[in-house]
Design a protein around this motif. Structure first.
Motif, PDB file in Angstrom:
ATOM      1  N   HIS A  48       0.910  -1.206   0.130  1.00 35.32           N
ATOM      2  CA  HIS A  48      -0.154  -0.088  -0.062  1.00 35.32           C
ATOM      3  C   HIS A  48       0.744   1.264   0.143  1.00 35.32           C
ATOM      4  O   HIS A  48       0.243   2.368   0.018  1.00 35.32           O
ATOM      5  CB  HIS A  48      -0.730   0.159   1.053  1.00 35.32           C
ATOM      6  CG  HIS A  48      -2.037  -1.021   1.393  1.00 35.32           C
ATOM      7  ND1 HIS A  48      -2.783  -1.088   0.359  1.00 35.32           N
ATOM      8  CD2 HIS A  48      -2.036  -2.136   1.832  1.00 35.32           C
ATOM      9  CE1 HIS A  48      -3.753  -2.264   0.600  1.00 35.32           C
ATOM     10  NE2 HIS A  48      -3.097  -3.032   1.436  1.00 35.32           N
ATOM     11  N   VAL A  49       2.145   1.083  -0.148  1.00 30.37           N
ATOM     12  CA  VAL A  49       2.828   2.559   0.281  1.00 30.37           C
ATOM     13  C   VAL A  49       3.824   2.424  -1.083  1.00 30.37           C
ATOM     14  O   VAL A  49       4.145   3.458  -1.645  1.00 30.37           O
ATOM     15  CB  VAL A  49       3.656   2.653   1.635  1.00 30.37           C
ATOM     16  CG1 VAL A  49       4.526   3.795   1.649  1.00 30.37           C
ATOM     17  CG2 VAL A  49       2.611   2.614   2.764  1.00 30.37           C
ATOM     18  N   ALA A  58      -0.969   6.953   5.425  1.00 33.42           N
ATOM     19  CA  ALA A  58      -1.719   7.577   6.359  1.00 33.42           C
ATOM     20  C   ALA A  58      -2.058   6.567   7.498  1.00 33.42           C
ATOM     21  O   ALA A  58      -2.270   6.730   8.554  1.00 33.42           O
ATOM     22  CB  ALA A  58      -2.824   8.482   5.684  1.00 33.42           C
ATOM     23  N   ASP A  59      -2.735   5.434   6.883  1.00 33.20           N
ATOM     24  CA  ASP A  59      -2.992   4.290   7.569  1.00 33.20           C
ATOM     25  C   ASP A  59      -2.114   3.764   8.327  1.00 33.20           C
ATOM     26  O   ASP A  59      -2.073   3.477   9.669  1.00 33.20           O
ATOM     27  CB  ASP A  59      -3.735   3.154   6.698  1.00 33.20           C
ATOM     28  CG  ASP A  59      -5.118   3.615   6.031  1.00 33.20           C
ATOM     29  OD1 ASP A  59      -5.653   4.627   6.384  1.00 33.20           O
ATOM     30  OD2 ASP A  59      -5.108   2.990   4.907  1.00 33.20           O
ATOM     31  N   LEU A  60      -0.853   3.673   7.999  1.00 39.25           N
ATOM     32  CA  LEU A  60       0.259   2.980   8.611  1.00 39.25           C
ATOM     33  C   LEU A  60       0.767   4.041   9.668  1.00 39.25           C
ATOM     34  O   LEU A  60       0.973   3.624  10.895  1.00 39.25           O
ATOM     35  CB  LEU A  60       1.662   2.863   7.688  1.00 39.25           C
ATOM     36  CG  LEU A  60       2.672   2.418   8.336  1.00 39.25           C
ATOM     37  CD1 LEU A  60       2.393   0.954   9.064  1.00 39.25           C
ATOM     38  CD2 LEU A  60       3.586   1.958   7.202  1.00 39.25           C
ATOM     39  N   VAL A  90      -1.563   3.532  12.730  1.00 42.44           N
ATOM     40  CA  VAL A  90      -1.479   2.443  13.460  1.00 42.44           C
ATOM     41  C   VAL A  90      -0.172   2.489  14.278  1.00 42.44           C
ATOM     42  O   VAL A  90      -0.123   1.919  15.522  1.00 42.44           O
ATOM     43  CB  VAL A  90      -1.486   1.419  12.387  1.00 42.44           C
ATOM     44  CG1 VAL A  90      -0.767  -0.031  13.232  1.00 42.44           C
ATOM     45  CG2 VAL A  90      -2.512   1.013  11.881  1.00 42.44           C
ATOM     46  N   ILE A  91       0.835   3.092  13.662  1.00 38.99           N
ATOM     47  CA  ILE A  91       2.128   3.237  14.611  1.00 38.99           C
ATOM     48  C   ILE A  91       1.937   4.146  15.811  1.00 38.99           C
ATOM     49  O   ILE A  91       2.437   3.852  16.728  1.00 38.99           O
ATOM     50  CB  ILE A  91       3.528   3.874  13.604  1.00 38.99           C
ATOM     51  CG1 ILE A  91       3.757   2.718  12.626  1.00 38.99           C
ATOM     52  CG2 ILE A  91       4.511   4.359  14.422  1.00 38.99           C
ATOM     53  CD1 ILE A  91       4.517   2.961  11.379  1.00 38.99           C
ATOM     54  N   ARG A  92       1.369   5.028  15.393  1.00 36.70           N
ATOM     55  CA  ARG A  92       1.121   6.271  16.695  1.00 36.70           C
ATOM     56  C   ARG A  92       0.105   5.520  17.679  1.00 36.70           C
ATOM     57  O   ARG A  92       0.555   5.718  18.905  1.00 36.70           O
ATOM     58  CB  ARG A  92       0.421   7.380  16.198  1.00 36.70           C
ATOM     59  CG  ARG A  92       1.124   8.446  15.487  1.00 36.70           C
ATOM     60  CD  ARG A  92       0.446   9.615  15.282  1.00 36.70           C
ATOM     61  NE  ARG A  92       1.553  10.543  14.548  1.00 36.70           N
ATOM     62  CZ  ARG A  92       1.560  11.622  13.501  1.00 36.70           C
ATOM     63  NH1 ARG A  92       0.050  11.662  13.210  1.00 36.70           N
ATOM     64  NH2 ARG A  92       2.206  12.393  13.087  1.00 36.70           N
ATOM     65  N   GLU A 126      -2.782   8.877  -4.712  1.00 32.34           N
ATOM     66  CA  GLU A 126      -3.671   8.847  -3.891  1.00 32.34           C
ATOM     67  C   GLU A 126      -3.781   7.764  -2.959  1.00 32.34           C
ATOM     68  O   GLU A 126      -3.763   7.701  -1.540  1.00 32.34           O
ATOM     69  CB  GLU A 126      -5.309   9.208  -4.402  1.00 32.34           C
ATOM     70  CG  GLU A 126      -6.375   9.086  -3.257  1.00 32.34           C
ATOM     71  CD  GLU A 126      -7.724   9.575  -4.015  1.00 32.34           C
ATOM     72  OE1 GLU A 126      -8.741   8.973  -3.585  1.00 32.34           O
ATOM     73  OE2 GLU A 126      -7.748  10.185  -4.989  1.00 32.34           O
ATOM     74  N   ALA A 127      -3.475   6.505  -3.492  1.00 35.07           N
ATOM     75  CA  ALA A 127      -3.635   5.258  -2.841  1.00 35.07           C
ATOM     76  C   ALA A 127      -2.289   5.285  -1.926  1.00 35.07           C
ATOM     77  O   ALA A 127      -2.443   4.489  -0.801  1.00 35.07           O
ATOM     78  CB  ALA A 127      -3.705   4.168  -3.795  1.00 35.07           C
TER      79      ALA A 127
END
Length: 91
Positions: A64-65, A80-82, A85-87, A73-74
């Motif tokens: 996804h990255v 952003a998703d990752l 989750v890391i935060r 955009e993807a």
């Protein structure tokens, strides 16, 4: 995260091993085991969960990255998703 489907048997096996480790912690707590033994088991669970998270993060990054053919955009959404989750995981 459909890309995890390919690795699903291995991931499921890993999750089941972690569930077994957690059950062992419960058994030892119920049995009144010494805290040193319980701490050792809990540390093993934490290590196993960390390994699972590492594997899923690596697969997410690849799919996804850093994956070929992703739109900007993807790729931004995957990052952003990752980051979210890391935060959450690092708290």
């Amino acid at each position: 995260m459909s890309h995890l489907t390919d690795a699903s048997p291995e991931l499921i096996a890993r999750v089941r091993r972690i569930a077994g480790q957690v059950a062992a912690v419960e058994r030892e707590l119920v049995a009144g085991a010494p805290c040193g033994k319980v701490l050792h088991l809990v540390a093993a669970v934490r290590g196993a969960v960390n390994g699972l998270v590492d594997e899923i993060i690596a697969e997410h990054l690849e799919a996804h990255v850093a994956g070929a053919g992703l739109t900007d955009e993807a790729r931004a959404q995957g990052a952003a998703d990752l980051l979210a989750v890391i935060r959450r995981y690092s708290k």
